[in-house]
Design a protein around this motif. Structure first.
Motif, short mmCIF file in Angstrom:
data_model
loop_
_atom_site.label_atom_id
_atom_site.label_comp_id
_atom_site.label_asym_id
_atom_site.label_seq_id
_atom_site.Cartn_x
_atom_site.Cartn_y
_atom_site.Cartn_z
N GLU A 191 0.80 -1.22 0.00
CA GLU A 191 0.00 0.00 0.00
C GLU A 191 0.84 1.27 0.00
N PHE A 192 2.06 1.19 0.53
CA PHE A 192 2.93 2.36 0.56
C PHE A 192 3.55 2.64 -0.81
N LEU A 193 3.71 1.60 -1.63
CA LEU A 193 4.30 1.75 -2.95
C LEU A 193 3.26 2.17 -3.98
N ALA A 194 1.99 1.93 -3.70
CA ALA A 194 0.94 2.17 -4.69
C ALA A 194 0.44 3.61 -4.65
N THR A 195 0.10 4.12 -5.83
CA THR A 195 -0.50 5.45 -5.93
C THR A 195 -1.96 5.41 -5.50
N GLY A 196 -2.62 4.28 -5.72
CA GLY A 196 -4.00 4.12 -5.29
C GLY A 196 -4.22 2.75 -4.69
N VAL A 197 -5.14 2.67 -3.73
CA VAL A 197 -5.44 1.40 -3.06
C VAL A 197 -6.94 1.16 -3.09
N PHE A 198 -7.33 -0.01 -3.61
CA PHE A 198 -8.72 -0.41 -3.69
C PHE A 198 -8.88 -1.73 -2.95
#
Length: 258
Positions: A191-198
């Motif tokens: 989640e820290f590496l992602a631009t968006g979290v779904f």
């Protein structure tokens, strides 16, 4: 003094209903995380982005199947109404299946070296297909040994950062949340590496009806507010994001907001 202007190009996801919620789509060249417990439509969400992106917007894509063989993946997609063999023949999609001993190789060797080797292979296929989209499902092999977690976190970090810096595709990675854990991701780094979290899940209404839902947890560089949206699965189409859910749901699978 020189002025610097940053401009983020957005691309439509191809997922019906989602682009309106996001105000346009994904930032080109960034990575987005789809997480959730088993059976919550993570793979279908990622494949909708990949297949509809190719069919609607002419952006070929690459699907990396970490947990299924090529035959299993193709047969599963066929049952849903997607002809992967035809899409491959038309140059719209390529399917890659890493060697099944990838877990042992990550354990035995430098995870950075393994990640960079995979990126080099991906780069060749991206160039050959002129791919614009990439899905890794899931981002890392599923293991349960505590001693492997730090190794896999480093593998994931190097893999995601190298793809963004060296390849430039717009990416979806998936990760499975262990049932009942209350976590956002499997290894605590995705989640820290992602631009968006779904976060995908299933909830039950007061009258006993079950609904598939998508919780938009994070959208970096966007004014999108966190919210829970109903999701419908449509054969041959993929997932459709419907209206925001205002009623209280009883969570069947873990969702932080319910």
């Amino acid at each position: 003094m020189a002025e610097y202007h940053l401009y983020y190009e957005t691309i439509p996801t191809g997922i019906e209903g989602l682009d309106n919620v996001l105000g346009g789509g994904f930032i080109r060249g960034r990575t987005y995380l789809i997480s959730g417990e088993t059976g919550t439509a993570k793979t279908l969400t990622a494949l909708t982005f990949l297949i509809q992106g190719a069919l609607k917007y002419g952006e070929p894509g690459i699907y990396i199947s970490v947990d299924e063989t090529y035959e299993q993946f193709v047969e599963g997609a066929r049952r849903f109404g997607w002809d992967i063999e035809d899409l491959r023949a038309r140059g719209l999609i390529e399917v890659l299946v890493p060697e099944m001993d990838i877990v042992e190789r990550i354990r035995e060797k430098d995870p950075t070296a393994i990640a960079k080797s995979l990126v080099a292979s991906i780069r060749e296929y991206v160039a050959a297909l002129n791919a614009q989209r990439l899905v890794i499902d899931p981002i890392a092999p599923l293991v349960s040994l505590d001693k492997d977690v730090q190794v896999l976190r480093e593998y994931i970090r190097v893999l995601v950062m190298s793809i963004e810096r060296e390849i430039g595709t717009t990416n979806i990675i998936t990760t499975e949340i262990p049932s009942g854990s209350g976590a956002i991701s499997r290894y605590g780094v995705e989640e820290f590496l992602a631009t968006g979290v779904f976060i995908m899940g299933i909830g039950k209404t007061a009258d006993g009806q079950f609904k598939r839902v998508m919780f938009i947890r994070k959208m970096r560089w966007s004014a999108v507010h966190p919210g829970v949206y109903e999701v419908e699965i449509v054969p041959k189409v993929g997932i459709i994001v419907k209206g925001q859910i205002r009623e209280r749901l009883v969570p069947v699978t873990y969702l932080p907001t319910l």
